[in-house]
Design a protein around this motif. Sequence first.
Motif, PDB file in Angstrom:
ATOM      1  N   LEU A 457       0.827  -1.202   0.000  1.00  7.78           N
ATOM      2  CA  LEU A 457       0.000   0.000   0.000  1.00  7.78           C
ATOM      3  C   LEU A 457       0.865   1.258   0.000  1.00  7.78           C
ATOM      4  CD1 LEU A 457      -2.816   1.286   0.241  1.00  7.78           C
ATOM      5  CD2 LEU A 457      -2.587   1.098   2.726  1.00  7.78           C
ATOM      6  N   GLU A 458       1.921   1.236   0.808  1.00  4.48           N
ATOM      7  CA  GLU A 458       2.806   2.394   0.843  1.00  4.48           C
ATOM      8  C   GLU A 458       3.471   2.619  -0.521  1.00  4.48           C
ATOM      9  OE1 GLU A 458       5.533   1.720   3.999  1.00  4.48           O
ATOM     10  OE2 GLU A 458       4.081   2.191   5.586  1.00  4.48           O
ATOM     11  N   MET A 459       3.843   1.511  -1.138  1.00  7.62           N
ATOM     12  CA  MET A 459       4.449   1.647  -2.467  1.00  7.62           C
ATOM     13  C   MET A 459       3.433   2.204  -3.463  1.00  7.62           C
ATOM     14  SD  MET A 459       6.656  -1.891  -2.715  1.00  7.62           S
ATOM     15  CE  MET A 459       7.109  -1.507  -4.400  1.00  7.62           C
ATOM     16  N   THR A 460       2.172   1.719  -3.381  1.00 11.35           N
ATOM     17  CA  THR A 460       1.137   2.212  -4.291  1.00 11.35           C
ATOM     18  C   THR A 460       0.878   3.689  -4.071  1.00 11.35           C
ATOM     19  OG1 THR A 460       0.098   0.030  -4.307  1.00 11.35           O
ATOM     20  CG2 THR A 460      -1.252   1.909  -5.006  1.00 11.35           C
ATOM     21  N   VAL A 461       0.790   4.098  -2.811  1.00  8.22           N
ATOM     22  CA  VAL A 461       0.549   5.510  -2.501  1.00  8.22           C
ATOM     23  C   VAL A 461       1.719   6.362  -2.984  1.00  8.22           C
ATOM     24  CG1 VAL A 461       0.252   7.165  -0.617  1.00  8.22           C
ATOM     25  CG2 VAL A 461      -0.962   4.978  -0.555  1.00  8.22           C
ATOM     26  N   GLN A 462       2.931   5.850  -2.799  1.00  9.38           N
ATOM     27  CA  GLN A 462       4.102   6.612  -3.215  1.00  9.38           C
ATOM     28  C   GLN A 462       4.126   6.778  -4.729  1.00  9.38           C
ATOM     29  OE1 GLN A 462       7.750   4.884  -1.892  1.00  9.38           O
ATOM     30  NE2 GLN A 462       9.022   6.509  -2.737  1.00  9.38           N
ATOM     31  N   GLU A 463       3.842   5.697  -5.453  1.00  5.44           N
ATOM     32  CA  GLU A 463       3.840   5.788  -6.902  1.00  5.44           C
ATOM     33  C   GLU A 463       2.799   6.786  -7.393  1.00  5.44           C
ATOM     34  OE1 GLU A 463       3.203   1.866  -8.262  1.00  5.44           O
ATOM     35  OE2 GLU A 463       5.218   1.138  -7.715  1.00  5.44           O
ATOM     36  N   ARG A 464       1.599   6.687  -6.855  1.00  4.05           N
ATOM     37  CA  ARG A 464       0.545   7.587  -7.313  1.00  4.05           C
ATOM     38  C   ARG A 464       0.801   9.017  -6.853  1.00  4.05           C
ATOM     39  NH1 ARG A 464      -5.098   4.518  -8.130  1.00  4.05           N
ATOM     40  NH2 ARG A 464      -4.228   2.534  -8.805  1.00  4.05           N
TER      41      ARG A 464
END
Length: 702
Positions: A457-464
């Motif tokens: 989730l953190e990676m997804t939030v960071q990417e977006r």
Amino acid sequence: MPPSKEAAVQRGHFMKKNFAEHNRLFFLSILLFIAGVALVWSYFMPGERSSGSNGVVGSEIHLTEGMKKVNVNAGMQVFPDPEGTLSYEQVRSPKEQITFAPAMGQSAFGLEGKAYWTRVTIVNGTASDRWVLRLSNAIVDTVELYVDGPSAQASGSAAAYEKLKDHYWAYELSLPKDRDVTLYLRTTTEGSMILPIELMRSTTYADKLRSEYILFGLYYGFVLLMAAYILSMYIFMRNIAYLYYSSYIVFFALSQLFWNGLPQEMLGEQNGLIKFLLRMLDSYEGIFLFFFILCLWFVQFFLDKVLQLNVFAPPLRYATKVIRWISPVAVVALLFHWSWFSNIAIWYELMVSISLITAITVSVLRGNIAARYILLGMIAIFGFATPSILYTFSVFDYNILTHYGYQLGSVAEFIVLASAISYQTRQIQRDKDIAQQEMIANQAKLVRVLERWNEELEMTVQERTEKLVQAQKRRNELLQNISHDVRSPLTVVQGGIRAMMLGIQVHPGKQNKHLENLYEKVRYITRFIDDLFQLSLNEQNEASPYESTEEIAMKRWIEKEFVLLGELVTIAGLQCESDVRGADDIVVTIDPHRMRRVLSNLVHNACKYSDPNTQVELAATIDTDGIRISVTDEGEGIRAENLHDIFERAHRGTQSDPSTGSGLGLAIAKEIVEQHGGTITAASELGKGSRFVVRLPLDSAR
């Protein structure tokens, strides 16, 4: 409301892994119990009555040197006095033509006579002139002894015969050697006339009394230990059935205390407590019956809980309930000394016995595991108590089993049921340990899964976030929306993980619900990101279609959401009250996911700006005028000059700390509500709290 049949059956199978679950072993247990009772009967029950043995010759008893004890009933003669009007002079007078009949060893004479006269002639052929005459029945009303003329209770007669104080009905006699002495005994009682009489040497009497006290001490010590053990089960398990059973044991022990005459011996007949009980209950038999009826009353309450007649035999439950509430009537009849009370008590005991036997048998046949143990205990106590009951009606003669049958049976019953309760306790603890181990294993697995999900989730939030930073101003606002809306469910997830890391236990019955809630929050976060991005595109295109609308039963949906929101309020350290009113059949078409976000944002703000231990109130009204949902807190409130701007994007009032939020929650809520054709308003008073009200028409988002 009575429990469902399935739930009650589950509670009833608290010993499903024991040997009684296997029918063959259970029937074998019944046969062993019956064989044990029969063996005890064969050992203690006497043979035919004999009037010519042990020094008895006709109506005379001849004492010899080797004799230590003799059964007076074998040589005595009896004469019933139903009205209780005959005097000693009338009994001895030839004019009255009173004829004594040989007792032939009989000691129980039923319920026909209020008074009985007994006569026996003793010839002392020993060197010892000190003998003790003992009547082994503590609950007769009066006993008067006459020895060749004067009464043993008359003054000045103590030199020849004296009433002993260490036993309820015992007299020390002076019997001259080689001289005939005729004893007359007048006994009265309102109950069954039971007159087991023995004549024994003083040393034999002392030895027997000492042995009885030792056995009584062991018995009543065992009974008190059992009562304390069962009471401790109630304290730790909070099962009211254990309290009923403990009370039953206590009152049964009290009834047996007076049956054995121990209070009279230990406290003395002039003791204040003894005199008070006699004044209230009229006689020692009345005291015995008072405690015995109470013990029967409590055992009925106990069996009603354990047998679960509402599940296994509903018709019998009403019959046993009627009999159960006859107990107070029997007690009142005793307290007010109603005539024929003894007959009333006997019929009451018969009704109780029949109802209990029927209820236990039916419950066993219909699969109640607990009833099997109770049946074994019933075989024990009824098997040993039956001789005592028949002895009351003069069917059996006096012996250890007829005199102490209830006590012997109670020991067996207490051991059987205590074993069952002990097994139940161990089984519950074992199941609890297994469930605890499974919960710990699942928690560890969940922690690993949530850690991986959190990283993803953190990676997804960071990417977006990186993509949104490169976008225009609208995309920047969208990033703020994501940051705002993700915080609340992520807090719940992190709080759940933290609770498991700290080893906070979750009740096994609520574990799955707890895990499902955490999993739902994680899925919820992912949906937030996708939905907010779509919302941003819709706003840029000035479009407002809702493609994920559903027809929702509004009252049920709001009730479910209030439960979840209430948990969020509780986690935040606040108190929550909810109230949903309206018809159950009103169906509204809405986007449930987006409306859920509106309520979540409002509750999140209420928790954020409220002090600990204050209250958040959730209320909803659904009627023909529309839907009204309100969230009220007792927080710090909003200044009047800031109230009209709180629904603007990035407006945070006077809050300057970025950690308190981005100020986008109310703006997002307003956009969603307006897309549904509704309105959202706020009212606040500084220092007292705020109220936010959402109003939706019945045709929302159609």
